[in-house]
Design a protein around this motif. Sequence first.
Motif, mmCIF file in Angstrom:
data_model
loop_
_atom_site.group_PDB
_atom_site.id
_atom_site.type_symbol
_atom_site.label_atom_id
_atom_site.label_comp_id
_atom_site.label_asym_id
_atom_site.label_seq_id
_atom_site.Cartn_x
_atom_site.Cartn_y
_atom_site.Cartn_z
ATOM 1 N N ILE A 107 10.332 -2.935 -3.348
ATOM 2 C CA ILE A 107 9.913 -2.445 -4.653
ATOM 3 C C ILE A 107 8.414 -2.652 -4.806
ATOM 4 O O ILE A 107 7.913 -3.755 -4.556
ATOM 5 N N VAL A 108 7.718 -1.598 -5.220
ATOM 6 C CA VAL A 108 6.273 -1.689 -5.418
ATOM 7 C C VAL A 108 5.914 -1.158 -6.800
ATOM 8 O O VAL A 108 6.626 -0.340 -7.385
ATOM 9 N N THR A 109 4.784 -1.624 -7.297
ATOM 10 C CA THR A 109 4.274 -1.110 -8.559
ATOM 11 C C THR A 109 3.655 0.268 -8.352
ATOM 12 O O THR A 109 3.427 0.709 -7.223
ATOM 13 N N GLU A 110 3.360 0.925 -9.464
ATOM 14 C CA GLU A 110 2.735 2.240 -9.408
ATOM 15 C C GLU A 110 1.432 2.191 -8.621
ATOM 16 O O GLU A 110 1.123 3.123 -7.866
ATOM 17 N N LYS A 111 0.685 1.119 -8.783
ATOM 18 C CA LYS A 111 -0.603 0.998 -8.096
ATOM 19 C C LYS A 111 -0.445 1.108 -6.586
ATOM 20 O O LYS A 111 -1.180 1.857 -5.928
#
Length: 251
Positions: A107-111
Motif C-alpha cells: 500500500i502506498v500513498t498518492e505521493k
Amino acid sequence: MKQLILIFGLLVTAACNNQNSPSNIGEAGAEKSDKDKLLNTGAELLQHKAPINAIATYMDGFHFYNGNPDAQMEAHHYVTQLSEDLYQAVIYDGNQKDAKLMGVEYIVTEKLFKGLPEQEKKLWHSHRYEVKSGLLTAPGIPDRIEHELMEKLVSTYGKTIHTWHTDQENSLPVGAPMIMMGFTQDGQIHDHLIKERDTRFKINTTEIRNKRNDIAVKEIVSGADAWKNGEFRQFTISSEIDSALHKHQKQ
C-alpha cells in the motif's frame, strides 16, 4: 498520527484475535506429529520474529480476481507500516490459528503512486470506495481512531497478489499467482459477503459507511483501477519461461 495508529493497532491485533472467521479449507497432509508440535513450541519460545512482531494493524476487506470481478472473497490483512507513505500486509483467508496465507498487499500513498511508471500503475487499485463504503474495516479499534486511519487510507493505492486460492477450495497453493483488485462502486460486491462478515464481527457496514461521510476524497490518479477500462494484467504460466529458467539453472 503514526504513533497513535501503532498503539491502537497493537491493541486491536490482540483484541481481534476473537477467532470469528475460520479458514475456508482444511489442511492437506497428515496431522502434525507430537515431535513437530514440540519443535514448533520450542521455536516459538526461543526465536525472535521481528518482522511478524512489527505487524500492528488488522483490517478486513474484500478482493476480486483482476479480469473476473464475479470471483470475490473476504481478505484478512495484517499490516505493517514501513514509513509514512508505505505499508505492507500479509493476507489470510481467516483470523483463526489455522488461517491460510493467501497473499500479500503493498500500500502506498498518492505521493508514491504518482511516481510509478504508467504500466506499473495498471497493477494497482484505489482504496477510495473501499474506505467510503465501509467495506474496509479495522475491527476492534475505537471509532475515532479507525476514522483517523481511514482518513489516510482513503487516498492510498494497493498492489495485491494472491498465491493460494482458498476460495476455490484448493487445499494446496496450486496454480499461478493472481493479481487482485478492489471494488470501486456500489453493486459490484456480492451482498452475501458483506452480510456474512457483518454477522461474524457484529458490525453494520451501512452504519460504518454513514460515519465516514465526512472523510474528504481526492480524484483517483489516472492509471489505477485499469480493469474498469478493459485493461487486465494477470500472471500466466508459460512453458517458454519454464524452459528458460531450467536452462539458466543448468548453466
